[in-house]
Every structure is written in C-alpha cells, then in structure tokens.
Write a protein that holds these residues in place. Structure first.
Motif, mmCIF file in Angstrom:
data_model
loop_
_atom_site.group_PDB
_atom_site.id
_atom_site.type_symbol
_atom_site.label_atom_id
_atom_site.label_comp_id
_atom_site.label_asym_id
_atom_site.label_seq_id
_atom_site.Cartn_x
_atom_site.Cartn_y
_atom_site.Cartn_z
ATOM 1 N N VAL A 79 0.842 -1.202 0.000
ATOM 2 C CA VAL A 79 0.000 0.000 0.000
ATOM 3 C C VAL A 79 0.876 1.250 0.000
ATOM 4 C CG1 VAL A 79 -1.616 1.363 1.387
ATOM 5 C CG2 VAL A 79 -2.025 -1.076 1.036
ATOM 6 N N GLY A 80 1.930 1.242 0.808
ATOM 7 C CA GLY A 80 2.838 2.375 0.852
ATOM 8 C C GLY A 80 3.565 2.587 -0.469
ATOM 9 N N VAL A 81 4.015 1.505 -1.068
ATOM 10 C CA VAL A 81 4.740 1.599 -2.346
ATOM 11 C C VAL A 81 3.825 2.135 -3.438
ATOM 12 C CG1 VAL A 81 5.823 0.238 -4.180
ATOM 13 C CG2 VAL A 81 6.441 -0.172 -1.800
ATOM 14 N N MET A 82 2.580 1.649 -3.501
ATOM 15 C CA MET A 82 1.687 2.099 -4.560
ATOM 16 C C MET A 82 1.172 3.518 -4.307
ATOM 17 S SD MET A 82 2.160 -0.244 -6.578
ATOM 18 C CE MET A 82 1.114 0.351 -7.907
ATOM 19 N N SER A 83 1.138 3.937 -3.069
ATOM 20 C CA SER A 83 0.830 5.348 -2.783
ATOM 21 C C SER A 83 1.950 6.237 -3.310
ATOM 22 C CB SER A 83 0.646 5.561 -1.276
ATOM 23 O OG SER A 83 -0.452 4.821 -0.783
ATOM 24 N N LEU A 84 3.187 5.800 -3.115
ATOM 25 C CA LEU A 84 4.329 6.533 -3.664
ATOM 26 C C LEU A 84 4.277 6.542 -5.191
ATOM 27 C CD1 LEU A 84 7.075 7.939 -3.333
ATOM 28 C CD2 LEU A 84 8.135 5.667 -3.259
ATOM 29 N N ALA A 85 3.883 5.424 -5.787
ATOM 30 C CA ALA A 85 3.773 5.352 -7.244
ATOM 31 C C ALA A 85 2.751 6.359 -7.760
ATOM 32 C CB ALA A 85 3.389 3.936 -7.670
ATOM 33 N N GLY A 109 -8.148 10.697 -8.985
ATOM 34 C CA GLY A 109 -8.809 10.013 -7.875
ATOM 35 C C GLY A 109 -9.070 8.551 -8.193
ATOM 36 N N ARG A 110 -9.541 8.286 -9.401
ATOM 37 C CA ARG A 110 -9.814 6.906 -9.780
ATOM 38 C C ARG A 110 -8.527 6.120 -9.969
ATOM 39 N NH1 ARG A 110 -14.982 7.209 -13.999
ATOM 40 N NH2 ARG A 110 -16.459 8.068 -12.470
ATOM 41 N N LEU A 111 -7.480 6.804 -10.413
ATOM 42 C CA LEU A 111 -6.208 6.119 -10.581
ATOM 43 C C LEU A 111 -5.649 5.692 -9.230
ATOM 44 C CD1 LEU A 111 -4.179 5.196 -12.694
ATOM 45 C CD2 LEU A 111 -3.014 7.403 -12.467
ATOM 46 N N PHE A 112 -5.850 6.512 -8.197
ATOM 47 C CA PHE A 112 -5.387 6.121 -6.856
ATOM 48 C C PHE A 112 -6.083 4.835 -6.408
ATOM 49 C CE2 PHE A 112 -5.605 6.099 -2.230
ATOM 50 C CZ PHE A 112 -4.256 6.258 -1.912
ATOM 51 N N VAL A 113 -7.402 4.764 -6.623
ATOM 52 C CA VAL A 113 -8.138 3.546 -6.269
ATOM 53 C C VAL A 113 -7.606 2.366 -7.077
ATOM 54 C CG1 VAL A 113 -10.395 2.420 -6.274
ATOM 55 C CG2 VAL A 113 -10.192 4.833 -5.605
ATOM 56 N N PHE A 114 -7.336 2.607 -8.358
ATOM 57 C CA PHE A 114 -6.814 1.554 -9.228
ATOM 58 C C PHE A 114 -5.470 1.034 -8.710
ATOM 59 C CE2 PHE A 114 -4.466 0.268 -13.119
ATOM 60 C CZ PHE A 114 -5.309 -0.754 -13.544
ATOM 61 N N LEU A 115 -4.619 1.934 -8.242
ATOM 62 C CA LEU A 115 -3.313 1.514 -7.725
ATOM 63 C C LEU A 115 -3.448 0.779 -6.397
ATOM 64 C CD1 LEU A 115 -0.833 4.382 -8.631
ATOM 65 C CD2 LEU A 115 -1.723 2.504 -10.000
ATOM 66 N N MET A 116 -4.442 1.111 -5.620
ATOM 67 C CA MET A 116 -4.688 0.350 -4.393
ATOM 68 C C MET A 116 -5.149 -1.073 -4.729
ATOM 69 S SD MET A 116 -3.715 2.181 -1.885
ATOM 70 C CE MET A 116 -2.447 2.754 -3.044
ATOM 71 N N LEU A 117 -5.892 -1.206 -5.831
ATOM 72 C CA LEU A 117 -6.273 -2.545 -6.282
ATOM 73 C C LEU A 117 -5.035 -3.318 -6.746
ATOM 74 C CD1 LEU A 117 -9.547 -1.748 -8.269
ATOM 75 C CD2 LEU A 117 -9.350 -2.843 -6.018
ATOM 76 N N GLN A 128 4.016 10.436 -15.977
ATOM 77 C CA GLN A 128 4.537 9.232 -16.626
ATOM 78 C C GLN A 128 4.036 7.998 -15.886
ATOM 79 O OE1 GLN A 128 5.350 7.060 -18.777
ATOM 80 N NE2 GLN A 128 7.126 8.183 -19.564
ATOM 81 N N GLY A 129 3.042 7.318 -16.484
ATOM 82 C CA GLY A 129 2.469 6.139 -15.845
ATOM 83 C C GLY A 129 3.387 4.939 -15.834
ATOM 84 N N ALA A 130 4.455 4.955 -16.646
ATOM 85 C CA ALA A 130 5.356 3.804 -16.721
ATOM 86 C C ALA A 130 6.039 3.529 -15.385
ATOM 87 C CB ALA A 130 6.395 4.029 -17.813
ATOM 88 N N TRP A 131 6.143 4.544 -14.530
ATOM 89 C CA TRP A 131 6.780 4.336 -13.226
ATOM 90 C C TRP A 131 5.941 3.434 -12.331
ATOM 91 C CZ3 TRP A 131 11.656 5.288 -12.570
ATOM 92 C CH2 TRP A 131 12.279 6.284 -13.309
ATOM 93 N N VAL A 132 4.646 3.373 -12.567
ATOM 94 C CA VAL A 132 3.758 2.598 -11.702
ATOM 95 C C VAL A 132 4.150 1.121 -11.709
ATOM 96 C CG1 VAL A 132 1.387 1.791 -11.393
ATOM 97 C CG2 VAL A 132 1.829 4.204 -11.899
ATOM 98 N N ASP A 133 4.328 0.552 -12.894
ATOM 99 C CA ASP A 133 4.644 -0.872 -12.984
ATOM 100 C C ASP A 133 6.014 -1.179 -12.387
ATOM 101 O OD1 ASP A 133 2.222 -1.327 -14.154
ATOM 102 O OD2 ASP A 133 2.986 -1.411 -16.204
ATOM 103 N N ARG A 148 -1.681 2.010 -21.703
ATOM 104 C CA ARG A 148 -2.750 1.556 -20.805
ATOM 105 C C ARG A 148 -3.181 2.665 -19.852
ATOM 106 N NH1 ARG A 148 -0.007 -2.915 -17.721
ATOM 107 N NH2 ARG A 148 1.656 -1.396 -17.979
ATOM 108 N N TYR A 149 -2.209 3.327 -19.216
ATOM 109 C CA TYR A 149 -2.540 4.381 -18.269
ATOM 110 C C TYR A 149 -3.050 5.625 -18.977
ATOM 111 C CZ TYR A 149 -0.355 1.423 -14.786
ATOM 112 O OH TYR A 149 -0.056 0.355 -13.960
ATOM 113 N N GLU A 150 -2.513 5.904 -20.139
ATOM 114 C CA GLU A 150 -3.000 7.055 -20.898
ATOM 115 C C GLU A 150 -4.456 6.851 -21.298
ATOM 116 O OE1 GLU A 150 -1.259 9.882 -21.257
ATOM 117 O OE2 GLU A 150 0.167 8.837 -19.963
ATOM 118 N N ALA A 151 -4.812 5.635 -21.675
ATOM 119 C CA ALA A 151 -6.196 5.346 -22.049
ATOM 120 C C ALA A 151 -7.132 5.506 -20.852
ATOM 121 C CB ALA A 151 -6.290 3.930 -22.614
ATOM 122 N N LEU A 152 -6.671 5.067 -19.675
ATOM 123 C CA LEU A 152 -7.493 5.227 -18.476
ATOM 124 C C LEU A 152 -7.704 6.701 -18.147
ATOM 125 C CD1 LEU A 152 -6.056 2.436 -16.135
ATOM 126 C CD2 LEU A 152 -8.275 2.448 -17.280
#
Length: 268
Positions: A15-21, A107-115, A30-35, A93-97
């Motif tokens: 959860v902490g790592v994906m919050s940082l992402a 806001g929705r991306l944060f929920v998505f990263l928590m998933l 840049q959504g590429a950092w998320v993965d 993928r992230y650009e399409a979202l």
C-alpha cells in the motif's frame, strides 16, 4: 498465526509503495513508473515474508530460494521497466485510463493503484507458503521450481531484448516484431512472466499433506494467467495494435500463437 501477521505487514508495505507510485506518476505525468514500483514492491514484500525474522544460521533452503528468486525477478523486470520509463515513452494503458476518466482521473487512478497493491498482496501469499513449507528439502520438486523460474527469467529477458533490438532498427518502423521468440508467441514476455509464477507451487506444495497451506500457491499462476490474458496484458495491447496497424496485426495473428509458444504457421 505469525505468518498471517507477516502477510499483513507485506500488504501494508505494498500500500505504501503504490501510494508513492501514485505521487510519482502525478508529478511526472509518466504512468510507466507505476509498474516499475509495483515490481520492486512485490520483490520487497517477497523478501520480507521469506526471510523475516532474519537469522542467517536458521534460513532454510526454501526461504533462501524464494528470497533469491524473487529478488532476481524484481531486479530484472523492475530494471527493465525503469529503463523504459526513463526513455519517456508513454504507457498506453494508463493514458487510455486517463482519457476515459477525464477530470476524475487522478482520484480513480489512486483507487486503481490500491487494487494493484491488493493484487500484489495476493501474489505474496504464494511466496509466503513456499518459503515457509516445513517439509525436508531440497526435494526434486524444489529443484524443479528453481529451474522453472530461472528458465522463465531467461526467456522473458530474451524476449525483451529481441523486442528492443527490433524497435531500435529504423527499418522496422510501423512493423510488428515477428522474429525470435516473437515468431512463436505474440506475447512471449507475458508467457515467461506467467511461467515464473508457476515455480512457487512446486516449492510450496507438500504431497504428503503435512503442509496443506502450500496449495494456496496455485493462486499465483491462476491469477497471473487471468490477468495477462483477460485483463491488463494481452487485450489492451492487441486492441492497440489492431487500431494502429490493422493489416500487419491480422497477418501476424494468423501465423502466431496468442500466448503459449508453438512453431509459427506458414504464411497464407
């Protein structure tokens, strides 16, 4: 149960790592950092559940094997994703979202990263039950599990190198990579990623029945296969290729297996 507490700690770490992402992707766009961060987070969580509490003289074979293999996986794949992010290429993928969600995207991306953090926690269950399998070892299944992961790491790295080399050649602009492993599967990198997660049940399952929790390790390959072939791997990537290079993709798809490698068909 100490293992449950340990798993809970690994989930909080994710959860902490994906919050940082989320913070980093918002700052950089840049959504590429998320993965990349998800991969490093799963690797760190895997090390935690495999080795904690750290006591070098008491580390069992499976603990060391799980820790070493998940570290290799995380560093190899995470390094590849970091390299891609540093080049500044947008992740479609992230650009399409973001386009789909409009003003509510962050806001929705944060929920998505928590998933995604929850998905990582599910995968860590397999690492935990593999590392904590109390059966005497190493057994032939343990050694097979190590071999499967090493083959998967080598295969995925080879597929990534072949694709990068293909894209680096200006003569291939607008074409679809169909050489090397990419002639045998349209997504050899995804296939070998799935194969790597098949290693954990081999380390976790005790056929004598003394470690019934080991069967939980089957959730990792089942979940990864579903994710890659039905949700976030193959479908959006192939939809993008159909939209941008319809004729080239149709020809490629007619000759090449969708996921599991097999010899390519002869051209029509």
């Amino acid at each position: 149960m100490p293992e449950l507490i340990l798993w809970g700690a690994s989930a909080l770490l994710l959860v902490g790592v994906m919050s940082l992402a989320w913070v980093i992707q918002r700052a950089t766009g840049q959504g590429a950092w998320v993965d990349a961060l998800w991969t490093f987070g799963v690797g760190a969580a895997g090390l935690l559940v495999a080795l904690w509490p750290l006591s070098a003289g008491e580390i069992q074979f499976r603990q060391g094997a799980v820790a070493g293999l998940i570290a290799l996986w995380s560093l190899r794949l995470g390094g590849h994703l970091v390299e891609r992010a540093l080049k500044g290429a947008a992740d479609e993928r992230y650009e399409a979202l973001k386009r789909q969600w409009g003003d509510k995207a962050q806001g929705r991306l944060f929920v998505f990263l928590m998933l995604q953090a929850a998905a990582g926690a599910l995968l860590v269950v397999s690492l935990l039950v593999a590392a904590r399998n109390p059966a005497p070892g190493p057994s032939p299944m343990d050694l097979l599990g190590v071999l499967v992961m090493l083959v998967a790491l080598g295969g995925e790295a080879t597929a990534d190198r072949q694709l990068a080399s293909f894209k680096a050649n200006p003569a291939n602009r607008g074409r679809i990579c169909d050489t090397g492993l990419w002639a045998w599967s349209r997504h050899p990198n995804y296939f070998f990623e799935w194969l790597g997660w098949c290693a954990w049940p081999l380390l976790a399952i005790d056929l004598t029945g003394q470690w019934p929790w080991g069967w939980l390790a089957l959730t990792a390959p089942v979940y990864i296969y579903w994710l890659l072939t039905r949700v976030s791997g193959v479908p959006p990537l192939e939809a993008h290729m159909r939209r941008t290079r319809p004729e080239a993709f149709a020809d490629y798809a007619s000759r090449t297996s969708r996921f599991f490698p097999r010899p390519p068909k002869s051209p029509n």
